[in-house]
Design a protein around this motif. Structure first.
Motif, PDB file in Angstrom:
ATOM      1  N   GLU A  33      43.855  36.909  27.861  1.00 49.01           N
ATOM      2  CA  GLU A  33      43.270  36.625  26.547  1.00 49.01           C
ATOM      3  C   GLU A  33      41.896  35.987  26.692  1.00 49.01           C
ATOM      4  O   GLU A  33      41.148  35.843  25.729  1.00 49.01           O
ATOM      5  CB  GLU A  33      44.215  35.751  25.711  1.00 49.01           C
ATOM      6  CG  GLU A  33      44.376  34.292  26.169  1.00 49.01           C
ATOM      7  CD  GLU A  33      45.088  34.096  27.512  1.00 49.01           C
ATOM      8  OE1 GLU A  33      45.545  35.092  28.109  1.00 49.01           O
ATOM      9  OE2 GLU A  33      45.162  32.945  27.976  1.00 49.01           O
ATOM     10  N   LYS A  34      41.560  35.562  27.940  1.00 51.01           N
ATOM     11  CA  LYS A  34      40.216  35.016  28.156  1.00 51.01           C
ATOM     12  C   LYS A  34      39.683  35.416  29.531  1.00 51.01           C
ATOM     13  O   LYS A  34      40.456  35.863  30.386  1.00 51.01           O
ATOM     14  CB  LYS A  34      40.210  33.502  27.977  1.00 51.01           C
ATOM     15  CG  LYS A  34      41.206  32.759  28.813  1.00 51.01           C
ATOM     16  CD  LYS A  34      41.119  31.279  28.459  1.00 51.01           C
ATOM     17  CE  LYS A  34      42.293  30.537  29.048  1.00 51.01           C
ATOM     18  NZ  LYS A  34      42.506  29.243  28.509  1.00 51.01           N
ATOM     19  N   LEU A  35      38.389  35.182  29.713  1.00 51.61           N
ATOM     20  CA  LEU A  35      37.742  35.547  30.973  1.00 51.61           C
ATOM     21  C   LEU A  35      37.918  34.443  32.012  1.00 51.61           C
ATOM     22  O   LEU A  35      38.094  33.274  31.668  1.00 51.61           O
ATOM     23  CB  LEU A  35      36.243  35.764  30.738  1.00 51.61           C
ATOM     24  CG  LEU A  35      35.862  36.911  29.792  1.00 51.61           C
ATOM     25  CD1 LEU A  35      34.412  36.738  29.316  1.00 51.61           C
ATOM     26  CD2 LEU A  35      36.035  38.260  30.487  1.00 51.61           C
ATOM     27  N   GLY A  36      37.851  34.840  33.286  1.00 51.19           N
ATOM     28  CA  GLY A  36      37.716  33.871  34.375  1.00 51.19           C
ATOM     29  C   GLY A  36      38.803  32.820  34.523  1.00 51.19           C
ATOM     30  O   GLY A  36      38.513  31.674  34.835  1.00 51.19           O
ATOM     31  N   LYS A  37      40.060  33.212  34.312  1.00 45.18           N
ATOM     32  CA  LYS A  37      41.149  32.223  34.431  1.00 45.18           C
ATOM     33  C   LYS A  37      41.194  31.601  35.826  1.00 45.18           C
ATOM     34  O   LYS A  37      41.510  30.434  35.981  1.00 45.18           O
ATOM     35  CB  LYS A  37      42.497  32.894  34.132  1.00 45.18           C
ATOM     36  CG  LYS A  37      42.925  32.777  32.701  1.00 45.18           C
ATOM     37  CD  LYS A  37      44.409  33.056  32.565  1.00 45.18           C
ATOM     38  CE  LYS A  37      44.901  32.722  31.176  1.00 45.18           C
ATOM     39  NZ  LYS A  37      46.293  33.076  30.964  1.00 45.18           N
TER      40      LYS A  37
END
Ligand code: FAD
Length: 411
Positions: A33-37
């Motif tokens: 759901e988001k970038l760069g976890k």
């Protein structure tokens, strides 16, 4: 050209930016759901984004794929990384060991910088978009499958990472994509990880941290790895800490039941020098007990284990220790043996060693030698390095190298 980048980690975001800057229509697919976890948890939340060394000094820290990445780390080095982040408004600072961090000490700033760069370059970012397949038609990739949909692209960049810390999204999907079009995979093994030991001592020593010690590993009495002098610590099931993590990257292809690990508690002193020191200490201690002698040589919690291994009584007077006993103390101080059980698993390994076989990828552009419009960047490749910012730099350098194969259509 319509380009798909699979993976919104360090290598994916950098390659998407650089390809889009040349005027191509780039879409980045990230299943989370988001970038760069993963970037978020790097450097204990501070993100050691690169290492301010270049050339041979940098290469010394690359464990697998040295020759393969040589060109890439020259084309886009740590200075270029610092410039990149400065341009997107994320100033960096250099710390001990040339480790580079964001001035804010926040890894989220690095993700923010990479995302900003993508948006400025016009990358179309698709979150919650898991790529299921890449489609091969007549020796070329024609597109990808996202959910149920087949989408057409002129080129595909696989930036899916390895399989360590799978909760961040790196679950080895890139290996499957590569295999589906004929690539071979060097079997992935954990790297930069703790080592479990076959010893009941660990439980009792848990939390003990040792400074200025050295580790080495032997197979059939031959040294296969020798660490630098540094820091390590005991965990409930084994050992961890900087020199242990480095060691794991060099012994991860060996059969654990065939190797033996040793701690050298006194790496700065030779065996003979140590005997001389023990003799001197004993004279100074006069009639004191052996425990007092060992207290001057080892952390307290280790002493009972040490004495047990030597078969000596701690209450015995130190000046009663004969020459043989003194020799064996020195020997054990320099060769404290443990049998490894296994490496810690991928859930806690900082990086994955192994991945896309480098023989099948052209290092000039990170381009598949089997399929002309397919690229691999970052940790999905069979490359890995030591801690210190080297792994992220490899992700950035391979990403920029891949982008170099795309013509600048803005000119
Ligand atoms: C705890 C920890 C600390 C670290 N600290 C540092 C450090 O301080 N400095 C350093 O240099 N290195 C560090 N590393 C290593 C570094 O983070 C990695 O080497 C680097 O992030 C690899 O980047 P990548 O883009 O190749 O892969 P990843 O960061 O793994 O990114 C891959 C992305 O692809 C996505 N993806 C995967 N499959 C699909 C799919 N099918 N469809 C769509 N998206 C997909 C994933 O969700 C993920 O976002 C650390 C690693 C860990 C685990």
């Amino acid at each position: 050209m319509k380009v798909a980048v699979i993976g919104g980690g360090a290598s994916g975001m950098m390659s998407a930016t650089m390809i889009a800057r040349k005027g191509h229509e780039v879409t980045l697919f990230e299943k989370n759901e988001k970038l760069g976890k993963k970037i978020y948890i790097t450097g204990k939340g501070r993100c050691n984004v690169t290492n301010a060394t270049v050339g041979d000094e940098f290469l010394k820290n690359v464990v697998n794929g040295k020759k393969f990445v040589m060109g890439a780390i020259t084309r886009f080095n740590s200075t270029d990384t610092c410039e990149f982040f400065s341009e997107v408004g994320v100033p960096l600072k250099i710390e001990r060991g040339n480790r580079v961090f964001p001035e804010s000490d926040k890894s989220s700033d690095i993700i923010f910088g990479l995302e900003k760069a993508m948006r400025w370059a016009g990358v179309n970012i698709r979150l919650n978009s898991e790529v299921k397949k890449i489609i091969l038609k007549e020796d070329k990739i024609s597109g990808i499958v996202v959910g149920e949909k087949e989408l057409n692209f002129d080129a595909v960049v696989v930036a899916t990472g390895g399989i360590s810390y799978p909760a961040t999204g790196s679950t080895g999907d890139g290996y499957e994509f590569a295999k589906s079009v004929g690539h071979s995979i060097i079997s992935p093994v954990p790297a930069l990880c703790a080592i479990k030991l076959k010893s009941s001592e660990c439980k009792q020593l848990e939390g003990l941290s040792l400074k200025n010690v050295k580790l080495f590993a032997k197979q059939e009495n031959k040294i296969i790895y020798e660490s630098e002098v540094g820091e390590m610590l005991f965990t409930s099931s084994g050992i961890s800490g900087p020199i242990v993590l480095s060691m794991s990257s060099f012994i991860n292809r060996f059969e654990m039941n065939k190797i033996v690990l040793y701690i050298d508690f006194k790496p700065a002193i030779s065996h003979d020098g140590l005997i001389a020191r023990i003799d001197r200490d004993i004279i100074n201690l006069k009639a004191k007990q052996t425990s007092s002698l060992l207290e001057g040589l080892l952390p307290k919690s280790l002493i009972p284990h040490f004495a047990k291994r030597l078969g000596i009584k701690l209450t015995e007077k130190a000046n009663q220790l004969n020459k043989e006993k003194r020799k064996s103390i020195a020997n054990l101080l320099k060769n404290y043996e443990y049998l490894p059980l296994s490496l810690e698993n991928f859930n806690s390994a900082v990086v994955t060693a192994g991945g896309i076989n480098l023989k099948e990828v052209n290092p000039k552009y990170m381009k598949s030698k089997l399929v002309s419009n397919l690229y691999f960047v970052g940790e999905v490749l069979d490359i890995d390095a030591l801690t210190g910012g080297f792994n992220l730099q490899l992700a950035f350098s391979t990403a920029v190298t891949c982008a170099n194969d795309f013509k600048d259509i803005k000119e």
